[in-house]
Design an enzyme around this catalytic site. Structure first.
Site, PDB file in Angstrom:
ATOM      1  N   GLY A  58      42.042  50.861  44.880  1.00  0.00           N
ATOM      2  CA  GLY A  58      41.039  49.831  44.603  1.00  0.00           C
ATOM      3  C   GLY A  58      40.152  49.461  45.775  1.00  0.00           C
ATOM      4  O   GLY A  58      38.990  49.095  45.596  1.00  0.00           O
ATOM      5  N   ASP A 101      41.322  45.133  46.718  1.00  0.00           N
ATOM      6  CA  ASP A 101      40.137  44.884  45.898  1.00  0.00           C
ATOM      7  C   ASP A 101      40.126  43.477  45.337  1.00  0.00           C
ATOM      8  O   ASP A 101      39.120  42.789  45.360  1.00  0.00           O
ATOM      9  CB  ASP A 101      40.023  45.938  44.776  1.00  0.00           C
ATOM     10  CG  ASP A 101      41.310  46.114  43.965  1.00  0.00           C
ATOM     11  OD1 ASP A 101      42.306  45.399  44.235  1.00  0.00           O
ATOM     12  OD2 ASP A 101      41.333  46.967  43.057  1.00  0.00           O
ATOM     13  N   ASP A 127      44.858  38.717  42.145  1.00  0.00           N
ATOM     14  CA  ASP A 127      44.999  38.231  40.775  1.00  0.00           C
ATOM     15  C   ASP A 127      46.281  37.399  40.710  1.00  0.00           C
ATOM     16  O   ASP A 127      46.307  36.271  41.187  1.00  0.00           O
ATOM     17  CB  ASP A 127      45.004  39.449  39.835  1.00  0.00           C
ATOM     18  CG  ASP A 127      45.003  39.072  38.371  1.00  0.00           C
ATOM     19  OD1 ASP A 127      44.934  37.882  38.053  1.00  0.00           O
ATOM     20  OD2 ASP A 127      45.063  39.978  37.510  1.00  0.00           O
ATOM     21  N   VAL A 171      37.459  42.778  35.485  1.00  0.00           N
ATOM     22  CA  VAL A 171      36.233  43.359  36.035  1.00  0.00           C
ATOM     23  C   VAL A 171      36.485  44.783  36.521  1.00  0.00           C
ATOM     24  O   VAL A 171      37.622  45.156  36.833  1.00  0.00           O
ATOM     25  CB  VAL A 171      35.686  42.502  37.203  1.00  0.00           C
ATOM     26  CG1 VAL A 171      35.319  41.115  36.706  1.00  0.00           C
ATOM     27  CG2 VAL A 171      36.688  42.397  38.338  1.00  0.00           C
ATOM     28  N   ARG A 217      35.741  53.227  38.568  1.00  0.00           N
ATOM     29  CA  ARG A 217      35.829  52.945  40.009  1.00  0.00           C
ATOM     30  C   ARG A 217      34.526  53.305  40.717  1.00  0.00           C
ATOM     31  O   ARG A 217      34.172  52.710  41.722  1.00  0.00           O
ATOM     32  CB  ARG A 217      36.963  53.753  40.653  1.00  0.00           C
ATOM     33  CG  ARG A 217      38.357  53.302  40.271  1.00  0.00           C
ATOM     34  CD  ARG A 217      39.371  53.902  41.237  1.00  0.00           C
ATOM     35  NE  ARG A 217      40.734  53.888  40.719  1.00  0.00           N
ATOM     36  CZ  ARG A 217      41.566  52.863  40.810  1.00  0.00           C
ATOM     37  NH1 ARG A 217      41.174  51.744  41.366  1.00  0.00           N
ATOM     38  NH2 ARG A 217      42.788  52.945  40.331  1.00  0.00           N
TER      39      ARG A 217
HETATM   40  P1  IMP Z   1      48.038  41.237  41.296  1.00  0.00           P
HETATM   41  O1  IMP Z   1      49.284  41.907  41.791  1.00  0.00           O
HETATM   42  O2  IMP Z   1      48.222  40.658  39.902  1.00  0.00           O
HETATM   43  O3  IMP Z   1      47.438  40.247  42.256  1.00  0.00           O
HETATM   44  O4  IMP Z   1      46.987  42.374  41.004  1.00  0.00           O
HETATM   45  C1  IMP Z   1      46.409  43.083  41.995  1.00  0.00           C
HETATM   46  C2  IMP Z   1      45.987  44.446  41.526  1.00  0.00           C
HETATM   47  O5  IMP Z   1      45.758  44.511  40.126  1.00  0.00           O
HETATM   48  C3  IMP Z   1      44.671  44.763  42.168  1.00  0.00           C
HETATM   49  O6  IMP Z   1      44.860  45.431  43.388  1.00  0.00           O
HETATM   50  C4  IMP Z   1      43.983  45.608  41.121  1.00  0.00           C
HETATM   51  O7  IMP Z   1      44.303  46.963  41.326  1.00  0.00           O
HETATM   52  C5  IMP Z   1      44.542  45.153  39.808  1.00  0.00           C
HETATM   53  N1  IMP Z   1      43.649  44.181  39.125  1.00  0.00           N
HETATM   54  C6  IMP Z   1      43.820  42.859  38.973  1.00  0.00           C
HETATM   55  N2  IMP Z   1      42.797  42.301  38.295  1.00  0.00           N
HETATM   56  C7  IMP Z   1      41.934  43.308  38.030  1.00  0.00           C
HETATM   57  C8  IMP Z   1      40.660  43.366  37.358  1.00  0.00           C
HETATM   58  O8  IMP Z   1      40.059  42.384  36.884  1.00  0.00           O
HETATM   59  N3  IMP Z   1      40.090  44.599  37.307  1.00  0.00           N
HETATM   60  C9  IMP Z   1      40.664  45.722  37.819  1.00  0.00           C
HETATM   61  N4  IMP Z   1      41.842  45.708  38.448  1.00  0.00           N
HETATM   62  C10 IMP Z   1      42.479  44.512  38.546  1.00  0.00           C
HETATM   63 MG    MG Z   2      43.970  49.097  39.421  1.00  0.00          MG
END
Ligand code: IMP
Ligand code: MG
Length: 192
Positions: free
Chosen positions: A50, A105, A108, A159, A171
């Protein structure tokens, strides 16, 4: 015949950040990071895939002779997090005694960056760890985690583009946008 970019464009229902907007923000972030780490031994740890575009553009704006390492993790399937973070490498980069800036990237749920920071802290002994993300989603974090540098804050929507994917697509879009409902269905994982 439609071009590849045209085909993708048809599957994006809204553009959130144009390329020029992203570049201007990277200028600001880079000057902040350059001044914060001036004279320090910095290792940037880019979380693939990402942060590929983001990292490439941000790092070329930084002024110090940093080291670059990449880390590959997976935690997402489609458009929802699994909460399980899998490290795809046997060994972590050696960041003992160095200042580490983790690039990702998007922040979340926080699971991914939390797992990476924990593993680095427990298995290597960096001097410091900071976190830099291009996007920060407005959702309750499932893990205690603050980003030190944030490109843009966004609402809770899925997104793509500029490194971010939906099912490994999009990507290579040069901007950040929201995928159409049709594309979400079209590329959704098919379970037998
Ligand atoms: P987390 O572990 O839930 O914080 O998610 C982090 C990872 O999930 C990021 O590095 C992204 O690869 C993916 N991700 C989270 N939200 C999105 C989104 O809206 N679009 C694309 N990838 C996302
Ligand atoms: Mg991803």
């Amino acid at each position: 015949m439609p071009t590849a970019a045209g085909e993708m464009r048809d599957e994006i229902r809204a553009v959130l950040f144009r390329e020029s907007t992203i570049m201007s923000r990277l200028d600001e972030m880079a000057s902040q990071i350059s001044s914060d780490y001036a004279g320090k031994d910095l290792t940037v740890l880019a979380v693939l895939n990402g942060s590929l575009m983001f990292g490439a553009d941000l790092l070329r704006r930084l002024e110090m002779p940093l080291r670059l390492d990449c880390l590959s993790v997976s935690s997402y399937h489609g458009a929802s997090t699994t909460g399980v973070v899998k490290f795809n490498q046997l060994h972590l980069p050696d960041v003992h005694g160095r200042h580490v800036l983790i690039l990702d990237d998007i922040l979340d749920s926080g699971h991914t960056l939390h797992a990476i920071r924990d593993k680095l802290q427990n298995e290597t002994s960096p001097l410091s760890i900071k976190i830099c993300v291009l996007l920060r989603k407005d959702v309750p974090r499932q893990r205690e985690l603050e980003a030190d540098y944030v490109g843009f804050d966004i609402a809770n929507e899925f997104v793509v583009g500029y490194g971010l994917d939906y099912m490994e697509r999009f990507r290579n879009l040069p901007y950040i946008g929201v995928v159409s409902e049709e594309a979400i269905v079209k590329y959704a994982p098919k379970f037998a």
